[in-house]
Structures are given as C-alpha cells and as structure tokens.
Scaffold this motif. Structure first.
Motif, PDB file in Angstrom:
ATOM      1  N   THR A 171       4.251  14.075   6.738  1.00 17.62           N
ATOM      2  CA  THR A 171       3.557  13.668   5.514  1.00 17.62           C
ATOM      3  C   THR A 171       4.491  13.714   4.309  1.00 17.62           C
ATOM      4  O   THR A 171       4.405  12.853   3.430  1.00 17.62           O
ATOM      5  CB  THR A 171       2.338  14.564   5.265  1.00 17.62           C
ATOM      6  N   THR A 172       5.384  14.694   4.281  1.00 12.38           N
ATOM      7  CA  THR A 172       6.344  14.774   3.172  1.00 12.38           C
ATOM      8  C   THR A 172       7.299  13.594   3.196  1.00 12.38           C
ATOM      9  O   THR A 172       7.663  13.046   2.144  1.00 12.38           O
ATOM     10  CB  THR A 172       7.124  16.096   3.233  1.00 12.38           C
ATOM     11  N   SER A 173       7.718  13.173   4.392  1.00 10.25           N
ATOM     12  CA  SER A 173       8.595  12.007   4.489  1.00 10.25           C
ATOM     13  C   SER A 173       7.900  10.748   3.974  1.00 10.25           C
ATOM     14  O   SER A 173       8.483   9.952   3.231  1.00 10.25           O
ATOM     15  CB  SER A 173       9.028  11.796   5.947  1.00 10.25           C
ATOM     16  N   VAL A 174       6.625  10.548   4.370  1.00  8.45           N
ATOM     17  CA  VAL A 174       5.880   9.380   3.907  1.00  8.45           C
ATOM     18  C   VAL A 174       5.737   9.406   2.388  1.00  8.45           C
ATOM     19  O   VAL A 174       5.978   8.402   1.700  1.00  8.45           O
ATOM     20  CB  VAL A 174       4.489   9.325   4.576  1.00  8.45           C
ATOM     21  N   SER A 175       5.360  10.551   1.851  1.00 10.63           N
ATOM     22  CA  SER A 175       5.208  10.673   0.397  1.00 10.63           C
ATOM     23  C   SER A 175       6.532  10.468  -0.316  1.00 10.63           C
ATOM     24  O   SER A 175       6.578   9.875  -1.403  1.00 10.63           O
ATOM     25  CB  SER A 175       4.629  12.052   0.045  1.00 10.63           C
ATOM     26  N   GLY A 176       7.628  10.957   0.302  1.00  6.90           N
ATOM     27  CA  GLY A 176       8.948  10.800  -0.314  1.00  6.90           C
ATOM     28  C   GLY A 176       9.362   9.343  -0.403  1.00  6.90           C
ATOM     29  O   GLY A 176       9.954   8.916  -1.399  1.00  6.90           O
ATOM     30  N   VAL A 177       9.059   8.549   0.628  1.00  5.55           N
ATOM     31  CA  VAL A 177       9.355   7.114   0.590  1.00  5.55           C
ATOM     32  C   VAL A 177       8.477   6.434  -0.468  1.00  5.55           C
ATOM     33  O   VAL A 177       8.954   5.602  -1.255  1.00  5.55           O
ATOM     34  CB  VAL A 177       9.131   6.473   1.969  1.00  5.55           C
ATOM     35  N   GLN A 178       7.229   6.794  -0.531  1.00  9.41           N
ATOM     36  CA  GLN A 178       6.314   6.187  -1.500  1.00  9.41           C
ATOM     37  C   GLN A 178       6.764   6.453  -2.933  1.00  9.41           C
ATOM     38  O   GLN A 178       6.690   5.563  -3.803  1.00  9.41           O
ATOM     39  CB  GLN A 178       4.901   6.735  -1.294  1.00  9.41           C
ATOM     40  N   MET A 179       7.265   7.658  -3.196  1.00 13.50           N
ATOM     41  CA  MET A 179       7.655   8.038  -4.550  1.00 13.50           C
ATOM     42  C   MET A 179       9.095   7.670  -4.878  1.00 13.50           C
ATOM     43  O   MET A 179       9.540   7.860  -6.012  1.00 13.50           O
ATOM     44  CB  MET A 179       7.459   9.551  -4.717  1.00 13.50           C
ATOM     45  N   GLY A 180       9.845   7.141  -3.889  1.00 12.61           N
ATOM     46  CA  GLY A 180      11.216   6.746  -4.146  1.00 12.61           C
ATOM     47  C   GLY A 180      12.239   7.843  -3.967  1.00 12.61           C
ATOM     48  O   GLY A 180      13.416   7.660  -4.314  1.00 12.61           O
ATOM     49  N   ASP A 181      11.836   9.000  -3.413  1.00 16.50           N
ATOM     50  CA  ASP A 181      12.797  10.074  -3.152  1.00 16.50           C
ATOM     51  C   ASP A 181      13.770   9.682  -2.040  1.00 16.50           C
ATOM     52  O   ASP A 181      14.929  10.120  -2.035  1.00 16.50           O
ATOM     53  CB  ASP A 181      12.068  11.354  -2.756  1.00 16.50           C
ATOM     54  N   TYR A 182      13.281   8.883  -1.084  1.00 14.13           N
ATOM     55  CA  TYR A 182      14.124   8.376  -0.003  1.00 14.13           C
ATOM     56  C   TYR A 182      13.921   6.868   0.072  1.00 14.13           C
ATOM     57  O   TYR A 182      12.823   6.357  -0.148  1.00 14.13           O
ATOM     58  CB  TYR A 182      13.729   8.994   1.345  1.00 14.13           C
ATOM     59  N   ASP A 183      14.995   6.167   0.410  1.00 12.08           N
ATOM     60  CA  ASP A 183      14.848   4.723   0.633  1.00 12.08           C
ATOM     61  C   ASP A 183      14.073   4.452   1.912  1.00 12.08           C
ATOM     62  O   ASP A 183      13.341   3.449   2.001  1.00 12.08           O
ATOM     63  CB  ASP A 183      16.225   4.062   0.731  1.00 12.08           C
TER      64      ASP A 183
ATOM     65  N   ALA B 134      -4.843   9.562   1.386  1.00 11.49           N
ATOM     66  CA  ALA B 134      -3.622  10.078   0.770  1.00 11.49           C
ATOM     67  C   ALA B 134      -2.651   8.970   0.381  1.00 11.49           C
ATOM     68  O   ALA B 134      -1.887   9.116  -0.580  1.00 11.49           O
ATOM     69  CB  ALA B 134      -2.939  11.057   1.719  1.00 11.49           C
ATOM     70  N   VAL B 135      -2.661   7.852   1.112  1.00  9.46           N
ATOM     71  CA  VAL B 135      -1.761   6.730   0.821  1.00  9.46           C
ATOM     72  C   VAL B 135      -2.490   5.423   1.097  1.00  9.46           C
ATOM     73  O   VAL B 135      -3.557   5.404   1.731  1.00  9.46           O
ATOM     74  CB  VAL B 135      -0.467   6.779   1.670  1.00  9.46           C
ATOM     75  N   ASN B 136      -1.885   4.337   0.649  1.00 11.05           N
ATOM     76  CA  ASN B 136      -2.360   2.996   0.991  1.00 11.05           C
ATOM     77  C   ASN B 136      -1.401   2.430   2.026  1.00 11.05           C
ATOM     78  O   ASN B 136      -0.203   2.277   1.761  1.00 11.05           O
ATOM     79  CB  ASN B 136      -2.383   2.116  -0.265  1.00 11.05           C
ATOM     80  N   ALA B 137      -1.917   2.133   3.210  1.00 10.39           N
ATOM     81  CA  ALA B 137      -1.057   1.673   4.294  1.00 10.39           C
ATOM     82  C   ALA B 137      -0.275   0.419   3.922  1.00 10.39           C
ATOM     83  O   ALA B 137       0.833   0.194   4.433  1.00 10.39           O
ATOM     84  CB  ALA B 137      -1.883   1.429   5.561  1.00 10.39           C
ATOM     85  N   GLU B 138      -0.813  -0.402   3.037  1.00 12.27           N
ATOM     86  CA  GLU B 138      -0.143  -1.650   2.647  1.00 12.27           C
ATOM     87  C   GLU B 138       1.094  -1.408   1.792  1.00 12.27           C
ATOM     88  O   GLU B 138       1.863  -2.338   1.541  1.00 12.27           O
ATOM     89  CB  GLU B 138      -1.124  -2.560   1.920  1.00 12.27           C
ATOM     90  N   ASP B 139       1.298  -0.200   1.343  1.00  4.11           N
ATOM     91  CA  ASP B 139       2.477   0.120   0.531  1.00  4.11           C
ATOM     92  C   ASP B 139       3.728   0.303   1.383  1.00  4.11           C
ATOM     93  O   ASP B 139       4.823   0.492   0.834  1.00  4.11           O
ATOM     94  CB  ASP B 139       2.226   1.399  -0.272  1.00  4.11           C
ATOM     95  N   PHE B 140       3.575   0.257   2.711  1.00  4.88           N
ATOM     96  CA  PHE B 140       4.705   0.526   3.598  1.00  4.88           C
ATOM     97  C   PHE B 140       4.878  -0.609   4.603  1.00  4.88           C
ATOM     98  O   PHE B 140       3.936  -1.331   4.928  1.00  4.88           O
ATOM     99  CB  PHE B 140       4.482   1.835   4.367  1.00  4.88           C
ATOM    100  N   LYS B 141       6.106  -0.732   5.088  1.00  5.04           N
ATOM    101  CA  LYS B 141       6.374  -1.646   6.196  1.00  5.04           C
ATOM    102  C   LYS B 141       7.282  -0.948   7.196  1.00  5.04           C
ATOM    103  O   LYS B 141       8.079  -0.066   6.832  1.00  5.04           O
ATOM    104  CB  LYS B 141       7.001  -2.947   5.703  1.00  5.04           C
ATOM    105  N   ILE B 142       7.129  -1.369   8.444  1.00  6.09           N
ATOM    106  CA  ILE B 142       7.927  -0.798   9.532  1.00  6.09           C
ATOM    107  C   ILE B 142       9.048  -1.771   9.856  1.00  6.09           C
ATOM    108  O   ILE B 142       8.811  -2.945  10.133  1.00  6.09           O
ATOM    109  CB  ILE B 142       7.052  -0.544  10.773  1.00  6.09           C
ATOM    110  N   ILE B 143      10.280  -1.262   9.841  1.00  7.73           N
ATOM    111  CA  ILE B 143      11.440  -2.125  10.085  1.00  7.73           C
ATOM    112  C   ILE B 143      12.078  -1.881  11.453  1.00  7.73           C
ATOM    113  O   ILE B 143      13.024  -2.576  11.836  1.00  7.73           O
ATOM    114  CB  ILE B 143      12.494  -1.941   8.983  1.00  7.73           C
TER     115      ILE B 143
END
Length: 348
Positions: free
Chosen positions: A237-249, A266-275
């Motif tokens: 969960t911390t990794s997901v939040s970190g990507v959302q907030m820009g702490d990690y690319d 806790a998050v909006n799934a549409e804010d992320f993509k899987i590469i």
C-alpha cells in the motif's frame, strides 16, 4: 498402564501356581489327618483342572501383556507433543484480510485433541529460525521462505490454495506518465520495491527485470545502474501511495492490491497503469516441522484438506469457494529457479 514383559508374566504364573499347589497340599494333608483317602481318579481330575486353570491364566496374561506393550494401544499423546505452535504470516495475496486465525487454531486443536497455540508473525526469517529451534511446528511460508525453511528446519509441504493466474507482480506508474510505456522506460527512473522478503514485492519483479532486460541481479539495486534510485517502501500500500503522490516514478506490487485499495476507497484505480508483470507466483504454503511424528503430520494435513469454513476462506483468501489442496515440490520448482537466477542461496 504397566508394560508387561516375559519376565513379569513368568513371575506372575510361578506365584499363582505356587499358591494353587499349596492349597491342594493343605487340603490333602487335612484329609490324611482325618483318615480320608483320595483315589487316583480324583487326583487326576484335580490335576487336569489345575493344568486347565494355569493354561487359561497363561493365555490371558500373555494377551494382556501384549496388548499393554503394543504402542498402538497407547494414546498418541505419549509420542505427540502436548502442544503445537501454528504461525500465520502475512498473505500477500490478500494482505488486508481479517485472518480469523484464532478460530482456525481452535478447530485444529479440537481435531488433533491437543493444544494449538495460534500466533501471527510479521517476519519470515525469525519464524523459520523458531521452527529450526523446535519452537514452531506449523507455519505459512512464501515460495522463497519455503526453501529457506526446508534448508534450516527440514520443513515439509502440507497444503496451499489453488494457484491463480492473477497472482503476479505488476509494475505500475501513474496513468499520466506518457514517457513510461514499457519496462525499458523505467531506465533512469526512481523505483520502489516492497521489501527483500516479499515474493510479489521484490523477488519475482526483480527476476522479471533481470530476464526481460538482461540485467545483472547483483547490481540492480545500485543507484544509476538501471534505476536512478531504488527504495524499499515496506508495504504494498505504501508503494501504491508513493507512486500516486510522486515519491516514486514506478513500483512493483501484487497485482490485486490496487483493486483492493480502490474498493476500500483509498485510491482511484484509473490513476494507475500497468506497464509489465512478473511470472505467476506460487501461493504461500503451509509447512510442518520435519521432526514432528509422522502420524501427527498426516493428521494436521488431513485437517487442512477437510477444513470447509467458507467464511474463513473468504476472509483470509478472498474467495469463499476455494479450499486447501495438496502441493508438491514440483509446484514450487519455478520459485527455486527464480532464486537461482537471482543468486540467492540459503546457508546454515
């Protein structure tokens, strides 16, 4: 209960025979004093009765002694421990679930007829050392930790849940990062693993990077080798939040975690993509300490395979319709190959 042996039986019969013979002698002496005579037929009849009595006594004593000496007639508790310790570990496939582990431990205790102490631990290595020291009897392990437990504690596989094609590690970035469209796009970016004991948060995604991009596993976490920097967030969960907030690319997490966080609001799934993604990860498995009695291990395994509490499976494994299944070494061979690829060895 006393364990009778041949010497015990022999002494018992000798004493019994002596008492019986003394009785006959005393009665014969009394008859002689009174002038009574005992004819030969009567004496032979008494002799036959004595022989028959002693034979019956002998058979009964031997049968009793053999039954008492038979280990199978003794309660299993003479070989089984009075208590076993069951340790549950974080289940990456459903990390936020209400475990219901206490109820599970109580059911196991009733099934075995001995006390079961159910505990939770947060770190695999310490639990494995506890098993190696004989303080933990049954535990849930990740694929990597199974091989470590096997090496250190002689752990033996019991059961797992059915393998799922959805249990993979996903490489995630924000959906608005047009500059990152595939795994190669991670070069020079900041990146987060979860922790070094995590299958879906470290081992499998690292193996995917090494295989897909032909990278050196011993250099991958070094700054400016492939990533600009590498961090360990400590949780999915911390990794997901970190990507959302820009702490990690970018980060790698269990694929199911974003859906779980989205469902919790806790998050909006549409804010992320899987590469990208890793290979399918074997599910965690329950293992038993190898030095436990064989019949105890078999009965523990039988309990797992017969456990049908749908509420438990829904809470712990996210699916009320699944049940525990048998697993073998072959099911975890891909995990062993992954460890070899990453140059990970388990020593004493």
């Amino acid at each position: 209960m006393k364990m009778w042996n041949i010497v015990d039986i022999a002494l018992f019969l000798v004493n019994a025979c002596a008492i019986r013979c003394r009785g006959i002698e005393q009665r014969q002496a009394e008859k002689l004093k009174t002038g009574e005579k005992e004819n030969k037929g009567e004496l032979m009849m008494k002799t036959r009765r004595l022989t028959k009595w002693l034979s019956t006594l002998c058979v009964c004593s031997i049968l009793f002694g053999c039954a008492s000496a038979n280990p199978d007639s003794e309660k299993q508790d003479t070989q089984w421990p009075k208590k076993i310790v069951l340790v549950q570990m974080p289940n990456e496939n459903n990390p936020a679930a209400d475990s219901q582990h206490e109820k599970f431990g109580q059911a196991l205790s009733e099934y075995l007829g001995i006390e079961v102490e159910a505990m939770e631990a947060s770190e695999y290595t310490a639990a494995i050392e506890g098993m190696a020291g004989g303080n933990i009897d049954v535990m849930l392990v990740s694929p990597m930790s199974y091989f470590q437990a096997k090496e250190r504690a002689g752990a033996e596989l019991l059961v797992s849940t059915p393998m799922s094609a959805e249990y993979v590690s996903a490489f995630i970035v924000r959906s608005d990062r047009d500059d990152i469209t595939g795994m190669e796009g991670l070069r020079g970016k900041t990146f987060a693993f979860v922790d070094q004991a995590s299958s879906s948060g470290y081992l499998y995604p690292k193996a995917a990077l090494v295989k897909q991009l032909n990278l050196d596993p011993d250099q991958l976490e070094s700054s400016d080798y492939f990533f600009k920097t590498v961090a360990f967030s400590g949780s999915h969960t911390t990794s997901v939040s970190g990507v959302q907030m820009g702490d990690y690319d970018a980060a790698c997490v269990a694929k199911s975690i974003i859906a779980q966080m989205a469902e919790a609001g806790a998050v909006n799934a549409e804010d992320f993509k899987i590469i990208g993604s890793s290979d399918i990860i074997p599910n965690p498995a329950y293992v038993a300490r190898g030095s436990l009695p064989e019949d105890l291990k078999a009965k523990i395994k039988a309990f797992f395979l017969s456990y049908k509490d749908a509420d438990y499976f829904e809470a712990v494994h996210g699916n009320r319709d699944i049940r525990f299944v048998e697993v073998t070494e072959d099911d975890y061979q891909p995990a062993k190959e992954m460890l070899d690829l990453l140059h990970i060895e388990f020593g004493d």
